[in-house]
Write a protein that holds these residues in place. Structure first.
Motif, mmCIF file in Angstrom:
data_model
loop_
_atom_site.group_PDB
_atom_site.id
_atom_site.type_symbol
_atom_site.label_atom_id
_atom_site.label_comp_id
_atom_site.label_asym_id
_atom_site.label_seq_id
_atom_site.Cartn_x
_atom_site.Cartn_y
_atom_site.Cartn_z
ATOM 1 N N THR A 233 0.819 -1.220 0.000
ATOM 2 C CA THR A 233 0.000 0.000 0.000
ATOM 3 C C THR A 233 0.851 1.269 0.000
ATOM 4 O O THR A 233 0.321 2.361 -0.195
ATOM 5 C CB THR A 233 -0.954 0.044 1.209
ATOM 6 N N THR A 234 2.168 1.129 0.210
ATOM 7 C CA THR A 234 3.034 2.317 0.226
ATOM 8 C C THR A 234 3.722 2.549 -1.119
ATOM 9 O O THR A 234 4.526 3.468 -1.250
ATOM 10 C CB THR A 234 4.104 2.213 1.335
ATOM 11 N N VAL A 235 3.420 1.700 -2.120
ATOM 12 C CA VAL A 235 4.035 1.876 -3.440
ATOM 13 C C VAL A 235 3.529 3.178 -4.071
ATOM 14 O O VAL A 235 2.331 3.461 -4.053
ATOM 15 C CB VAL A 235 3.709 0.669 -4.354
ATOM 16 N N ASP A 236 4.470 3.939 -4.614
ATOM 17 C CA ASP A 236 4.150 5.225 -5.234
ATOM 18 C C ASP A 236 3.569 4.993 -6.632
ATOM 19 O O ASP A 236 4.264 4.547 -7.540
ATOM 20 C CB ASP A 236 5.442 6.049 -5.311
ATOM 21 N N ALA A 237 2.293 5.289 -6.797
ATOM 22 C CA ALA A 237 1.595 5.030 -8.058
ATOM 23 C C ALA A 237 2.205 5.804 -9.221
ATOM 24 O O ALA A 237 2.200 5.327 -10.358
ATOM 25 C CB ALA A 237 0.119 5.383 -7.912
ATOM 26 N N ALA A 238 2.747 6.961 -8.943
ATOM 27 C CA ALA A 238 3.345 7.773 -10.006
ATOM 28 C C ALA A 238 4.611 7.110 -10.554
ATOM 29 O O ALA A 238 4.876 7.144 -11.748
ATOM 30 C CB ALA A 238 3.663 9.166 -9.477
ATOM 31 N N LYS A 239 5.367 6.470 -9.655
ATOM 32 C CA LYS A 239 6.608 5.814 -10.068
ATOM 33 C C LYS A 239 6.364 4.416 -10.631
ATOM 34 O O LYS A 239 7.173 3.894 -11.380
ATOM 35 C CB LYS A 239 7.558 5.679 -8.862
ATOM 36 N N GLN A 240 5.258 3.788 -10.207
ATOM 37 C CA GLN A 240 4.986 2.397 -10.565
ATOM 38 C C GLN A 240 3.580 2.275 -11.156
ATOM 39 O O GLN A 240 2.659 1.764 -10.511
ATOM 40 C CB GLN A 240 5.112 1.486 -9.317
ATOM 41 N N PRO A 241 3.400 2.715 -12.404
ATOM 42 C CA PRO A 241 2.057 2.722 -12.997
ATOM 43 C C PRO A 241 1.424 1.333 -13.156
ATOM 44 O O PRO A 241 0.200 1.224 -13.252
ATOM 45 C CB PRO A 241 2.273 3.403 -14.359
ATOM 46 N N ARG A 242 2.237 0.283 -13.182
ATOM 47 C CA ARG A 242 1.709 -1.083 -13.328
ATOM 48 C C ARG A 242 1.094 -1.605 -12.023
ATOM 49 O O ARG A 242 0.356 -2.588 -12.025
ATOM 50 C CB ARG A 242 2.852 -2.040 -13.706
ATOM 51 N N HIS A 243 1.492 -1.006 -10.916
ATOM 52 C CA HIS A 243 1.074 -1.517 -9.612
ATOM 53 C C HIS A 243 -0.420 -1.344 -9.371
ATOM 54 O O HIS A 243 -0.979 -0.307 -9.689
ATOM 55 C CB HIS A 243 1.852 -0.771 -8.517
ATOM 56 N N THR A 244 -1.041 -2.376 -8.796
ATOM 57 C CA THR A 244 -2.417 -2.238 -8.313
ATOM 58 C C THR A 244 -2.467 -2.730 -6.875
ATOM 59 O O THR A 244 -1.626 -3.527 -6.446
ATOM 60 C CB THR A 244 -3.426 -3.044 -9.167
#
Ligand code: SF4
Length: 75
Positions: free
Chosen positions: A22-33
């Protein structure tokens, strides 16, 4: 008992590993959900409720709720 992979490990930094997905930065990691985490990644092998081994980070434990950019959904 294997040491825990830390977020400041050079390889962890390279792959954007976070102990808590839940702490993954969405801007840096667009593939992450939000539903992606080590425990449902094809490279993960569970060793306990909270941790397991990862084919990429040999000799370390990753967090069951962790994530990195090599994530591959378990079939
Ligand atoms: Fe977790 Fe999969 Fe990344 Fe390994 S490859 S750290 S199991 S998300």
């Amino acid at each position: 008992e294997l040491p825990e992979l830390t977020e400041d490990d050079p390889m962890a930094i390279g792959l954007g590993y976070k102990k808590d997905t839940t702490t993954v930065d969405a801007a840096k990691q667009p593939r992450h959900t939000a539903d992606q985490q080590c425990s449902n990644c094809a490279l993960y092998m569970s060793k306990s409720e909270t941790a397991g081994t990862c084919a990429i980070f040999a000799g370390k434990h990753v967090s069951a709720t962790g994530w990195c950019s090599a994530y591959a959904k378990k079939a």
